[in-house]
Design a protein around this motif. Structure first.
Motif, PDB file in Angstrom:
ATOM      1  N   SER A 142       0.820  -1.063   0.014  1.00 57.02           N
ATOM      2  CA  SER A 142       0.044   0.045  -0.014  1.00 57.02           C
ATOM      3  C   SER A 142       0.918   1.256   0.110  1.00 57.02           C
ATOM      4  O   SER A 142       2.054   0.971   0.160  1.00 57.02           O
ATOM      5  N   PHE A 143       0.214   2.211  -0.080  1.00 60.53           N
ATOM      6  CA  PHE A 143       1.125   3.761  -0.258  1.00 60.53           C
ATOM      7  C   PHE A 143       1.606   3.806   1.199  1.00 60.53           C
ATOM      8  O   PHE A 143       2.685   4.273   1.440  1.00 60.53           O
ATOM      9  N   GLY A 144       0.882   3.367   2.231  1.00 61.81           N
ATOM     10  CA  GLY A 144       1.468   3.495   3.673  1.00 61.81           C
ATOM     11  C   GLY A 144       2.651   2.548   3.837  1.00 61.81           C
ATOM     12  O   GLY A 144       3.532   2.839   4.482  1.00 61.81           O
ATOM     13  N   THR A 149       2.124   9.980  -2.678  1.00 59.74           N
ATOM     14  CA  THR A 149       1.152  10.624  -3.525  1.00 59.74           C
ATOM     15  C   THR A 149       1.278  11.585  -4.393  1.00 59.74           C
ATOM     16  O   THR A 149       1.294  11.798  -5.479  1.00 59.74           O
ATOM     17  N   ALA A 205       5.464   4.256   1.784  1.00 60.22           N
ATOM     18  CA  ALA A 205       6.028   5.380   2.822  1.00 60.22           C
ATOM     19  C   ALA A 205       6.551   5.094   4.065  1.00 60.22           C
ATOM     20  O   ALA A 205       7.817   5.547   4.667  1.00 60.22           O
ATOM     21  N   SER A 248       5.863  10.475   4.608  1.00 62.58           N
ATOM     22  CA  SER A 248       4.399  10.279   4.827  1.00 62.58           C
ATOM     23  C   SER A 248       3.968   9.555   3.439  1.00 62.58           C
ATOM     24  O   SER A 248       4.270   9.930   2.317  1.00 62.58           O
ATOM     25  N   LYS A 249       2.302   9.241   3.484  1.00 63.70           N
ATOM     26  CA  LYS A 249       1.924   8.755   2.342  1.00 63.70           C
ATOM     27  C   LYS A 249       1.757  10.132   1.437  1.00 63.70           C
ATOM     28  O   LYS A 249       1.660   9.753   0.166  1.00 63.70           O
TER      29      LYS A 249
END
Length: 86
Positions: free
Chosen positions: A30-32, A46, A35, A41-42
């Motif tokens: 995931s983006f998380g 993005t 990151a 940070s996410k």
């Protein structure tokens, strides 16, 4: 520093971003997760994938994301396809 409005990404940047997203999905990252791995940070993920950073910053982050994802996926890693661009 991110730009307030996303800039127009080049065709190559769009292909690289699309490939990073496809590889993230393929690896169930995931983006998380991405990151967290880079201690950012996410929003940074993005902003990189949507053109809110400068060309140089975007290129730097995409290169790091691509390297990390290629290590995670091994032979299942999808390479960006540039032959039909421009």
């Amino acid at each position: 520093m991110p730009q307030h409005q996303p800039r127009q990404q080049t065709t190559i940047e769009k292909e690289r971003c699309s490939t990073v997203r496809a590889n993230m999905e393929r690896a169930s990252i995931s983006f998380g997760d991405l990151a967290s791995h880079f201690s950012i940070s996410k929003s940074n993920v993005t902003y990189t994938l949507t053109g809110r950073y400068t060309d140089e910053t975007t290129d730097t982050w995409l290169t790091q994301f691509e390297f990390y994802l290629s290590n995670q996926l091994g032979v299942r890693y999808i390479q960006p396809y540039f032959n039909d661009l421009d």
